[in-house]
Design a protein around this motif. Structure first.
Motif, PDB file in Angstrom:
ATOM      1  N   SER A   6      92.693   0.960 138.377  1.00 31.89           N
ATOM      2  CA  SER A   6      94.207   0.044 138.852  1.00 31.89           C
ATOM      3  C   SER A   6      95.556   0.935 139.467  1.00 31.89           C
ATOM      4  CB  SER A   6      94.022  -0.962 137.782  1.00 31.89           C
ATOM      5  OG  SER A   6      94.756  -0.468 136.424  1.00 31.89           O
ATOM      6  N   GLN A 144      92.333 -15.052 129.101  1.00 36.08           N
ATOM      7  CA  GLN A 144      92.575 -13.630 130.312  1.00 36.08           C
ATOM      8  C   GLN A 144      93.301 -13.102 130.663  1.00 36.08           C
ATOM      9  OE1 GLN A 144      89.278 -13.718 132.605  1.00 36.08           O
ATOM     10  NE2 GLN A 144      90.082 -11.514 133.566  1.00 36.08           N
ATOM     11  N   GLU A 148      96.169 -10.235 129.949  1.00 31.78           N
ATOM     12  CA  GLU A 148      95.969  -8.779 130.345  1.00 31.78           C
ATOM     13  C   GLU A 148      97.935  -8.695 130.958  1.00 31.78           C
ATOM     14  OE1 GLU A 148      92.090  -9.698 133.638  1.00 31.78           O
ATOM     15  OE2 GLU A 148      94.046 -10.762 133.737  1.00 31.78           O
ATOM     16  N   ASP A 152      99.379  -5.344 130.934  1.00 38.97           N
ATOM     17  CA  ASP A 152     100.071  -4.545 132.240  1.00 38.97           C
ATOM     18  C   ASP A 152     101.526  -3.549 132.044  1.00 38.97           C
ATOM     19  OD1 ASP A 152      97.641  -4.860 134.025  1.00 38.97           O
ATOM     20  OD2 ASP A 152      98.424  -7.362 134.595  1.00 38.97           O
ATOM     21  N   LEU A 180      87.992  -8.805 129.392  1.00 35.87           N
ATOM     22  CA  LEU A 180      89.562  -7.488 128.916  1.00 35.87           C
ATOM     23  C   LEU A 180      89.199  -6.535 128.977  1.00 35.87           C
ATOM     24  CD1 LEU A 180      90.601 -10.970 126.594  1.00 35.87           C
ATOM     25  CD2 LEU A 180      92.010 -10.059 128.564  1.00 35.87           C
ATOM     26  N   HIS A 183      90.442  -3.936 131.349  1.00 41.24           N
ATOM     27  CA  HIS A 183      91.081  -3.260 131.715  1.00 41.24           C
ATOM     28  C   HIS A 183      91.524  -2.194 130.692  1.00 41.24           C
ATOM     29  CE1 HIS A 183      95.653  -3.602 131.359  1.00 41.24           C
ATOM     30  NE2 HIS A 183      95.849  -5.200 131.871  1.00 41.24           N
TER      31      HIS A 183
END
Length: 346
Positions: A6, A144, A148, A152, A180, A183
């Motif tokens: 990501s 979720q 997130e 983030d 999750l 992440h």
């Protein structure tokens, strides 16, 4: 740390081991600076307790969790509590023991601000309570996306704190945890419930990278079964009174993984788990009130009445209530002191 697909750096989980959700100690009734509405922090006792824990083998401290009465503290007090204990650990030679700071807000921006201030005060991780105010209307997708959004922007790695008992019975499904866990800034969870099949579906899931996402039980009474299904350890209230007892079970389990399991090992671990379960009944019944009562009565640490309303005052019928637990806690104290003499933890 590696760079995730990501684009965000992959955060690392906290070191494996037993953690304690520490109680927050306040000035006792009758002390010179006591205020019945908002008694001040007792940082001297707080530090004494923190060092007692790490000397007993505790890997790190969870400050401002449910046991820490976080919802009763002002921002200035939160920061003072974290920074004072970070300094106390560092000064005593325990720089390697991380502090995990709890958050218990519904608002994403406020959660992020708390995490930022916690990092500035010296915390290394954030344990974020799930948003349960609208539990009956909240979907798994909503849960979720909420976590997130926090992860983030959070300046600390995030552990998901799943405690239905204080979040209107908000339920987070194992399938949501699988999403999750992918992440890069979500590094684990504390599961403070006894749903052992859900714990298994998370801790043993082949769809979770368990090198990057750790499962901690929030219940020491589940430690041995949770270790057996793939959990890494516990963030446990009873360990705040008897650290060596809980650490010994954790260490024994991991030692058997390398040397081989025997019937004698199983018997000893079952005996330890039984003793832990007996003590955890007090924590399950009385929560932080029980932890503070035990610390004061067993070790002379803190005040049995040193809380903030509505928890101030301790047991409603102190002596009569403690008489139900005193035999068990005398026995646990004997075990703790025996382990201390052996010097294996700390």
């Amino acid at each position: 740390m590696a760079v995730n697909g990501s684009g965000r750096t992959q955060s690392s989980p906290p070191p494996e081991g037993i953690y304690v959700p520490v109680a927050t100690f306040f000035a006792a009734e009758g002390s010179s600076n006591y205020n019945k509405t908002s008694p001040p922090l007792d940082l001297e006792t707080q530090t004494r307790h923190s060092l007692f824990l790490v000397e007993g083998g505790i890997k790190g401290l969870v400050i401002l969790g449910s046991t820490g009465e976080a919802i009763f503290l002002k921002p200035r007090e939160r920061n003072e509590l974290i920074s004072s204990q970070r300094k106390a650990l560092d000064d005593a030679g325990y720089k390697d023991r991380p502090i995990i700071a709890g958050t218990a807000t519904q608002n994403i921006d406020e959660t992020l601000e708390m995490i930022k201030e916690s990092k500035e005060a010296g915390a290394e991780y954030a344990m974020v309570l799930s948003p349960g105010y609208f539990a009956s209307s909240t979907s798994q997708t909503g849960i979720q996306k909420w976590f997130e959004a926090v992860a983030d922007e959070a300046v600390l790695p995030v552990l998901i704190y799943h405690y239905p008992g204080v979040t209107n019975n908000l339920y987070i499904a194992p399938s949501t945890f699988e999403k999750l866990a992918a992440h890069p800034n979500i590094v684990g969870t504390k599961l403070s419930h006894g749903i052992i099949d859900d714990q298994t579906l998370i801790a043993a899931s082949p769809r979770i990278d368990h090198e990057k996402f750790y499962v901690f039980t929030g219940l020491g009474q589940n430690l041995l079964p949770v270790l057996a299904i793939g959990g890494v350890a516990a963030i446990d209230g009873l360990a705040g009174v008897f650290p060596r007892l809980v650490v010994r079970l954790f260490n024994m389990f991991n030692e058997t993984l390398s040397k081989g399991l025997t019937k004698k090992d199983i018997s000893e671990m079952r005996d330890l788990q039984f003793s832990i379960c007996e003590g955890e009944k007090l924590v399950a019944r009385w929560g932080v009130v029980g932890v503070k009562e035990a610390c004061a009565r067993v070790w002379g640490m803190g005040s049995r009445t040193g809380g903030r309303l509505p928890l101030a005052g301790g047991f409603e019928d102190g002596e009569a209530e403690w008489s139900k637990w005193s035999k068990t806690f005398d026995e646990l104290k004997n075990i703790e002191e025996k382990f201390k003499k052996e010097g294996k933890e700390g």
